[in-house]
Motif scaffolding. Structure first.
Motif, PDB file in Angstrom:
ATOM      1  N   LEU A  81     -55.498  -2.731 -24.361  1.00  0.00           N
ATOM      2  CA  LEU A  81     -56.902  -3.071 -24.604  1.00  0.00           C
ATOM      3  C   LEU A  81     -57.749  -2.880 -23.347  1.00  0.00           C
ATOM      4  CD1 LEU A  81     -56.728  -6.076 -27.097  1.00  0.00           C
ATOM      5  CD2 LEU A  81     -56.974  -3.626 -27.552  1.00  0.00           C
ATOM      6  N   LYS A  82     -57.183  -3.162 -22.187  1.00  0.00           N
ATOM      7  CA  LYS A  82     -57.918  -2.906 -20.936  1.00  0.00           C
ATOM      8  C   LYS A  82     -58.234  -1.420 -20.801  1.00  0.00           C
ATOM      9  CE  LYS A  82     -57.757  -3.643 -15.973  1.00  0.00           C
ATOM     10  NZ  LYS A  82     -57.001  -4.119 -14.813  1.00  0.00           N
ATOM     11  N   SER A  83     -57.280  -0.560 -21.173  1.00  0.00           N
ATOM     12  CA  SER A  83     -57.505   0.888 -21.084  1.00  0.00           C
ATOM     13  C   SER A  83     -58.572   1.348 -22.075  1.00  0.00           C
ATOM     14  CB  SER A  83     -56.205   1.661 -21.315  1.00  0.00           C
ATOM     15  OG  SER A  83     -55.845   1.664 -22.678  1.00  0.00           O
ATOM     16  N   LYS A  84     -58.836   0.538 -23.091  1.00  0.00           N
ATOM     17  CA  LYS A  84     -59.838   0.864 -24.110  1.00  0.00           C
ATOM     18  C   LYS A  84     -61.143   0.094 -23.870  1.00  0.00           C
ATOM     19  CE  LYS A  84     -56.184   2.008 -27.350  1.00  0.00           C
ATOM     20  NZ  LYS A  84     -56.393   3.396 -27.654  1.00  0.00           N
ATOM     21  N   LYS A  85     -61.309  -0.403 -22.649  1.00  0.00           N
ATOM     22  CA  LYS A  85     -62.554  -1.023 -22.173  1.00  0.00           C
ATOM     23  C   LYS A  85     -62.787  -2.459 -22.645  1.00  0.00           C
ATOM     24  CE  LYS A  85     -63.445   2.833 -20.133  1.00  0.00           C
ATOM     25  NZ  LYS A  85     -62.750   3.064 -18.923  1.00  0.00           N
ATOM     26  N   TYR A  86     -61.725  -3.152 -23.060  1.00  0.00           N
ATOM     27  CA  TYR A  86     -61.824  -4.584 -23.335  1.00  0.00           C
ATOM     28  C   TYR A  86     -61.605  -5.325 -22.019  1.00  0.00           C
ATOM     29  CZ  TYR A  86     -61.076  -3.569 -28.339  1.00  0.00           C
ATOM     30  OH  TYR A  86     -61.171  -3.104 -29.626  1.00  0.00           O
ATOM     31  N   THR A  87     -62.193  -6.505 -21.896  1.00  0.00           N
ATOM     32  CA  THR A  87     -62.009  -7.342 -20.718  1.00  0.00           C
ATOM     33  C   THR A  87     -61.405  -8.660 -21.166  1.00  0.00           C
ATOM     34  OG1 THR A  87     -63.968  -6.378 -19.676  1.00  0.00           O
ATOM     35  CG2 THR A  87     -63.175  -8.469 -18.788  1.00  0.00           C
ATOM     36  N   ILE A  88     -60.263  -9.021 -20.584  1.00  0.00           N
ATOM     37  CA  ILE A  88     -59.651 -10.299 -20.958  1.00  0.00           C
ATOM     38  C   ILE A  88     -60.460 -11.432 -20.330  1.00  0.00           C
ATOM     39  CG2 ILE A  88     -57.954 -10.316 -19.089  1.00  0.00           C
ATOM     40  CD1 ILE A  88     -56.051 -11.549 -21.387  1.00  0.00           C
ATOM     41  N   ILE A  89     -60.738 -12.441 -21.133  1.00  0.00           N
ATOM     42  CA  ILE A  89     -61.527 -13.563 -20.621  1.00  0.00           C
ATOM     43  C   ILE A  89     -60.776 -14.887 -20.650  1.00  0.00           C
ATOM     44  CG2 ILE A  89     -63.784 -12.533 -21.063  1.00  0.00           C
ATOM     45  CD1 ILE A  89     -63.914 -14.215 -23.650  1.00  0.00           C
ATOM     46  N   ASP A  90     -59.673 -14.946 -21.426  1.00  0.00           N
ATOM     47  CA  ASP A  90     -58.968 -16.213 -21.537  1.00  0.00           C
ATOM     48  C   ASP A  90     -57.624 -15.985 -22.222  1.00  0.00           C
ATOM     49  OD1 ASP A  90     -58.625 -18.955 -21.262  1.00  0.00           O
ATOM     50  OD2 ASP A  90     -59.776 -19.475 -23.049  1.00  0.00           O
ATOM     51  N   HIS A 103     -46.687 -19.259 -29.502  1.00  0.00           N
ATOM     52  CA  HIS A 103     -47.993 -18.690 -29.845  1.00  0.00           C
ATOM     53  C   HIS A 103     -48.759 -18.431 -28.555  1.00  0.00           C
ATOM     54  CE1 HIS A 103     -52.149 -19.603 -31.927  1.00  0.00           C
ATOM     55  NE2 HIS A 103     -52.078 -18.387 -31.437  1.00  0.00           N
ATOM     56  N   LYS A 104     -49.198 -17.208 -28.379  1.00  0.00           N
ATOM     57  CA  LYS A 104     -50.061 -16.875 -27.240  1.00  0.00           C
ATOM     58  C   LYS A 104     -51.368 -16.336 -27.794  1.00  0.00           C
ATOM     59  CE  LYS A 104     -50.479 -15.044 -22.727  1.00  0.00           C
ATOM     60  NZ  LYS A 104     -49.765 -14.810 -21.505  1.00  0.00           N
ATOM     61  N   ALA A 105     -52.460 -16.971 -27.410  1.00  0.00           N
ATOM     62  CA  ALA A 105     -53.791 -16.539 -27.822  1.00  0.00           C
ATOM     63  C   ALA A 105     -54.449 -15.820 -26.653  1.00  0.00           C
ATOM     64  CB  ALA A 105     -54.631 -17.740 -28.249  1.00  0.00           C
ATOM     65  N   LEU A 106     -54.898 -14.599 -26.911  1.00  0.00           N
ATOM     66  CA  LEU A 106     -55.580 -13.783 -25.899  1.00  0.00           C
ATOM     67  C   LEU A 106     -57.010 -13.555 -26.364  1.00  0.00           C
ATOM     68  CD1 LEU A 106     -52.771 -11.106 -25.615  1.00  0.00           C
ATOM     69  CD2 LEU A 106     -53.275 -12.825 -23.890  1.00  0.00           C
ATOM     70  N   ARG A 107     -57.971 -13.828 -25.508  1.00  0.00           N
ATOM     71  CA  ARG A 107     -59.372 -13.583 -25.850  1.00  0.00           C
ATOM     72  C   ARG A 107     -59.941 -12.505 -24.944  1.00  0.00           C
ATOM     73  NH1 ARG A 107     -61.859 -19.474 -27.510  1.00  0.00           N
ATOM     74  NH2 ARG A 107     -60.564 -19.633 -29.372  1.00  0.00           N
ATOM     75  N   PHE A 108     -60.688 -11.601 -25.583  1.00  0.00           N
ATOM     76  CA  PHE A 108     -61.280 -10.460 -24.895  1.00  0.00           C
ATOM     77  C   PHE A 108     -62.752 -10.355 -25.252  1.00  0.00           C
ATOM     78  CE2 PHE A 108     -56.866  -9.453 -25.768  1.00  0.00           C
ATOM     79  CZ  PHE A 108     -56.413  -8.835 -24.615  1.00  0.00           C
ATOM     80  N   LYS A 109     -63.498  -9.664 -24.392  1.00  0.00           N
ATOM     81  CA  LYS A 109     -64.856  -9.262 -24.762  1.00  0.00           C
ATOM     82  C   LYS A 109     -64.902  -7.742 -24.757  1.00  0.00           C
ATOM     83  CE  LYS A 109     -67.083  -9.529 -20.253  1.00  0.00           C
ATOM     84  NZ  LYS A 109     -68.162 -10.087 -19.467  1.00  0.00           N
ATOM     85  N   TYR A 110     -65.810  -7.222 -25.589  1.00  0.00           N
ATOM     86  CA  TYR A 110     -65.934  -5.776 -25.738  1.00  0.00           C
ATOM     87  C   TYR A 110     -67.398  -5.446 -25.994  1.00  0.00           C
ATOM     88  CZ  TYR A 110     -65.226  -1.062 -27.597  1.00  0.00           C
ATOM     89  OH  TYR A 110     -65.271   0.295 -27.797  1.00  0.00           O
ATOM     90  N   SER A 111     -67.965  -4.562 -25.191  1.00  0.00           N
ATOM     91  CA  SER A 111     -69.352  -4.134 -25.367  1.00  0.00           C
ATOM     92  C   SER A 111     -69.388  -2.788 -26.051  1.00  0.00           C
ATOM     93  CB  SER A 111     -70.066  -4.011 -24.014  1.00  0.00           C
ATOM     94  OG  SER A 111     -70.207  -5.277 -23.407  1.00  0.00           O
ATOM     95  N   LYS A 112     -70.234  -2.677 -27.064  1.00  0.00           N
ATOM     96  CA  LYS A 112     -70.361  -1.433 -27.813  1.00  0.00           C
ATOM     97  C   LYS A 112     -71.799  -0.949 -27.702  1.00  0.00           C
ATOM     98  CE  LYS A 112     -69.122   0.519 -32.255  1.00  0.00           C
ATOM     99  NZ  LYS A 112     -68.550   0.219 -33.569  1.00  0.00           N
ATOM    100  N   PHE A 113     -71.973   0.145 -26.970  1.00  0.00           N
ATOM    101  CA  PHE A 113     -73.302   0.726 -26.759  1.00  0.00           C
ATOM    102  C   PHE A 113     -73.743   1.449 -28.021  1.00  0.00           C
ATOM    103  CE2 PHE A 113     -75.963   4.278 -25.075  1.00  0.00           C
ATOM    104  CZ  PHE A 113     -77.012   3.501 -24.594  1.00  0.00           C
ATOM    105  N   LYS A 114     -74.927   1.090 -28.520  1.00  0.00           N
ATOM    106  CA  LYS A 114     -75.427   1.682 -29.757  1.00  0.00           C
ATOM    107  C   LYS A 114     -76.349   2.880 -29.489  1.00  0.00           C
ATOM    108  CE  LYS A 114     -76.881  -1.338 -32.772  1.00  0.00           C
ATOM    109  NZ  LYS A 114     -77.501  -2.512 -33.393  1.00  0.00           N
ATOM    110  N   GLY A 115     -76.733   3.054 -28.249  1.00  0.00           N
ATOM    111  CA  GLY A 115     -77.617   4.158 -27.888  1.00  0.00           C
ATOM    112  C   GLY A 115     -79.062   3.717 -27.809  1.00  0.00           C
TER     113      GLY A 115
END
Length: 117
Positions: A81-90, A103-115
């Motif tokens: 996911l890091k290679s696909k531009k996600y950023t782990i936040i928690d 159970h491991k919970a991973l939270r990420f943020k992802y920005s999608k530019f719409k133009g």
């Protein structure tokens, strides 16, 4: 974004370790010692220009459930996911006493530019 996250998690690096990947909740009839669930937590508008939104910001969660060690799977999910531009936040490690799954919970943020609109 759901289809994008599904595609990103179905990367061969991840599926070679675990191919049981479910949106939101694993169906009860599915049996697996290790599986992944994913979901969108929130979606926000970001970077407004000319009173229009040009970027969407998504917060997503990827949950690993396993009766054995999930360390390698967790590392590969983060790597892919890091290679696909996600950023782990928690992340948090839990144990589900009622099911016996780690159970491991991973939270990420992802920005999608719409133009530019």
């Amino acid at each position: 974004m759901i289809s994008q996250l599904k595609k990103d998690l179905n990367d061969e690096t991840i599926t070679s370790i675990c191919n049981k990947i479910f949106y939101y909740i694993k169906p009860e009839q599915e049996k697996a010692d290790t599986y992944i669930e994913y979901r969108i937590l929130t979606e926000r508008e970001r970077n407004l220009a000319g009173n229009k939104n040009i970027t969407d910001l998504f917060y997503v969660q990827v949950d690993i459930f396993s009766k054995v060690s999930y360390k390698l799977l967790s590392e590969k999910i983060k790597e892919v996911l890091k290679s696909k531009k996600y950023t782990i936040i928690d992340s948090i490690e839990l144990y589900e006493e009622d099911t016996g799954y780690y159970h491991k919970a991973l939270r990420f943020k992802y920005s999608k530019f719409k133009g530019v609109i």
